[in-house]
Write an enzyme that holds these catalytic residues in place. Structure first.
Site, PDB file in Angstrom:
ATOM      1  N   LYS A 134       0.853  -1.190   0.000  1.00  0.00           N
ATOM      2  CA  LYS A 134       0.000   0.000   0.000  1.00  0.00           C
ATOM      3  C   LYS A 134       0.886   1.236   0.000  1.00  0.00           C
ATOM      4  CE  LYS A 134      -2.276   1.587   3.773  1.00  0.00           C
ATOM      5  NZ  LYS A 134      -2.090   3.039   3.834  1.00  0.00           N
ATOM      6  N   ASP A 168      -3.376   4.390  -1.690  1.00  0.00           N
ATOM      7  CA  ASP A 168      -4.282   4.827  -0.619  1.00  0.00           C
ATOM      8  C   ASP A 168      -4.193   6.335  -0.438  1.00  0.00           C
ATOM      9  OD1 ASP A 168      -5.774   4.981   1.751  1.00  0.00           O
ATOM     10  OD2 ASP A 168      -4.134   4.244   3.010  1.00  0.00           O
ATOM     11  N   LYS A 177      -7.135   8.307  -0.445  1.00  0.00           N
ATOM     12  CA  LYS A 177      -8.379   8.721   0.234  1.00  0.00           C
ATOM     13  C   LYS A 177      -8.930  10.040  -0.287  1.00  0.00           C
ATOM     14  CE  LYS A 177      -7.198   6.541   4.696  1.00  0.00           C
ATOM     15  NZ  LYS A 177      -5.787   6.172   4.548  1.00  0.00           N
ATOM     16  N   ASP A 199     -13.437  15.315  -2.054  1.00  0.00           N
ATOM     17  CA  ASP A 199     -13.566  16.696  -2.546  1.00  0.00           C
ATOM     18  C   ASP A 199     -14.886  16.765  -3.311  1.00  0.00           C
ATOM     19  OD1 ASP A 199     -12.995  19.333  -3.562  1.00  0.00           O
ATOM     20  OD2 ASP A 199     -10.854  18.898  -3.397  1.00  0.00           O
ATOM     21  N   THR A 230      -9.896   3.960  11.292  1.00  0.00           N
ATOM     22  CA  THR A 230      -9.765   3.068  12.455  1.00  0.00           C
ATOM     23  C   THR A 230      -9.110   3.775  13.654  1.00  0.00           C
ATOM     24  OG1 THR A 230      -7.842   2.180  11.309  1.00  0.00           O
ATOM     25  CG2 THR A 230      -9.806   0.825  11.317  1.00  0.00           C
ATOM     26  N   ARG A 233       3.068  -0.771  10.719  1.00  0.00           N
ATOM     27  CA  ARG A 233       4.170  -0.820  11.690  1.00  0.00           C
ATOM     28  C   ARG A 233       4.502  -2.203  12.240  1.00  0.00           C
ATOM     29  NH1 ARG A 233       1.528   4.310  14.517  1.00  0.00           N
ATOM     30  NH2 ARG A 233      -0.234   3.244  13.532  1.00  0.00           N
TER      31      ARG A 233
HETATM   32  O1  C5P Z   1       1.020   0.994  11.051  1.00  0.00           O
HETATM   33  P1  C5P Z   1      -0.419   0.556  10.936  1.00  0.00           P
HETATM   34  O2  C5P Z   1      -0.568  -0.958  10.839  1.00  0.00           O
HETATM   35  O3  C5P Z   1      -1.312   1.182  11.972  1.00  0.00           O
HETATM   36  O4  C5P Z   1      -0.859   1.135   9.507  1.00  0.00           O
HETATM   37  C1  C5P Z   1      -2.181   1.117   9.059  1.00  0.00           C
HETATM   38  C2  C5P Z   1      -2.255   1.740   7.682  1.00  0.00           C
HETATM   39  O5  C5P Z   1      -3.606   1.693   7.249  1.00  0.00           O
HETATM   40  C3  C5P Z   1      -1.813   3.200   7.614  1.00  0.00           C
HETATM   41  O6  C5P Z   1      -1.145   3.353   6.363  1.00  0.00           O
HETATM   42  C4  C5P Z   1      -3.110   3.985   7.627  1.00  0.00           C
HETATM   43  O7  C5P Z   1      -3.017   5.163   6.857  1.00  0.00           O
HETATM   44  C5  C5P Z   1      -4.070   3.014   6.936  1.00  0.00           C
HETATM   45  N1  C5P Z   1      -5.487   3.187   7.276  1.00  0.00           N
HETATM   46  C6  C5P Z   1      -5.979   3.075   8.573  1.00  0.00           C
HETATM   47  N2  C5P Z   1      -7.318   3.229   8.831  1.00  0.00           N
HETATM   48  C7  C5P Z   1      -8.170   3.466   7.828  1.00  0.00           C
HETATM   49  C8  C5P Z   1      -7.695   3.563   6.523  1.00  0.00           C
HETATM   50  C9  C5P Z   1      -6.342   3.417   6.276  1.00  0.00           C
HETATM   51  O8  C5P Z   1      -5.205   2.823   9.489  1.00  0.00           O
HETATM   52  N3  C5P Z   1      -9.474   3.538   8.077  1.00  0.00           N
END
Ligand code: C5P
Length: 234
Positions: free
Chosen positions: A34, A61, A63, A66, A121, A213
C-alpha cells in the site's frame, strides 16, 4: 475475493522504502503493498511505477475527498498508473463516489478496484460523537457508509476488521472488506483505536488486512510478513 496481506509502505521517501522492499527481493511472490500519502506526496507517481516494475500488486491509498468534479479529475490522473486498488472517503457522498468511478474507468472499460473509507480506524465512538457530531453507534455508521459505497457501484470498503462480518452479512461476500488496525497478539497499538489480530480478522471475514508498523518496524520484517500471512491466510 482473494485473501491477502497488504503491507503499508508508510515511509518518508524512496530511500527508506526501497531499503525495506529489498529484503523481499528473494520472495517468489512479491507482497501486495500500500502506497499512502506520505510516500506519494514526497516522491510522486514515479514511485508507483517503480514498485510496479518490481512486480508488487499496489493499493494506492490517497483517500480522495472533494467535490465530485474534482475527484473525477483526480481519479482520471491516477487511472493509468497501473495500480490494482485505490480509494475515496465515503463521507464525500454517493455522487462523489460515482464521479470517482467514472474518472477511474479507462477507455477500454477496465479499472482498478475502488473502495471507500468508512470511518478511520483511529476514530473511536467518543471522538466521533464529540468532534464530528455523529451520534449513532460506530457499527451502524460504518454499515451505512458501506451501503452508500455499494449503491455508488464501488467494490468494497476500508473498515475495522471488527465490522467486516456485519458488512459481508448485509452487503454480500463479494463486497470486499479491506481492514487496517491489525496488531499481533501482545504488540503495541500506537494511534489505532479499533484493532485486532490477523487470525481474528480472518475469522470475522476480512478479505485483505493492511499491516503497517507491525511489519515495517519489526526487527525481521520478512518474518513478520510471513507470520501475518500464516495467521491470516493459513
Ligand atoms: O502501522 P499501521 O498498521 O497502523 O498502519 C495502518 C495503515 O492503514 C496506515 O497506512 C493507515 O493510513 C491506513 N489506514 C488506517 N485506517 C483506515 C484507513 C487506512 O489505518 N481507516
Amino acid at each position: 475475493m482473494g485473501k491477502d496481506v497488504i503491507i503499508a509502505l508508510d515511509f518518508p521517501g524512496v530511500k527508506e522504502c526501497f531499503a525495506f522492499l529489498d529484503a523481499f527481493r528473494g520472495e517468489e511472490r512479491k507482497p501486495f503493498v500500500k502506497i499512502g500519502m506520505e510516500l506519494f506526496y514526497a516522491e510522486g507517481p514515479e514511485v508507483v511505477r517503480e514498485i510496479k516494475r518490481r512486480g508488487h500488486p499496489i493499493f494506492l491509498d490517497l483517500k480522495l475527498h472533494d467535490i465530485p468534479n474534482t475527484v473525477r479529475g483526480g481519479m482520471r490522473s491516477l487511472r493509468d498508473l497501473g495500480v490494482d486498488m485505490t480509494n475515496v472517503h465515503a463521507a464525500g457522498t454517493v455522487e462523489m463516489m460515482r464521479a470517482a468511478l467514472e474518472g477511474l474507468t479507462r477507455e477500454d472499460g477496465t479499472r482498478p478496484l475502488l473502495i471507500a473509507v468508512t470511518q478511520l480506524t483511529s476514530t473511536d465512538q467518543a471522538r466521533m460523537e464529540r468532534e464530528l457530531w455523529i451520534e449513532r453507534p460506530m457499527e451502524e455508521v460504518v454499515l451505512h457508509y458501506a451501503r452508500n459505497a455499494k449503491e455508488a457501484g464501488l467494490d468494497g470498503v476500508v473498515c475495522s476488521p471488527l465490522e467486516a462480518g456485519r458488512i459481508h452479512a448485509e452487503l454480500g461476500e463479494s463486497f470486499c472488506t479491506v481492514t487496517p488496525g491489525i496488531r499481533f497478539a501482545g504488540g503495541e497499538t500506537g494511534d489505532q483505536a479499533r484493532v485486532t489480530t490477523p487470525e481474528r480478522a480472518r475469522e470475522i471475514g476480512s478479505d485483505y488486512i493492511v499491516v503497517g508498523r507491525p511489519i515495517t518496524r519489526a526487527e525481521d520484517p520478512v518474518a513478520a510478513y510471513r507470520r501475518a500471512l500464516a495467521e491470516f491466510v493459513g
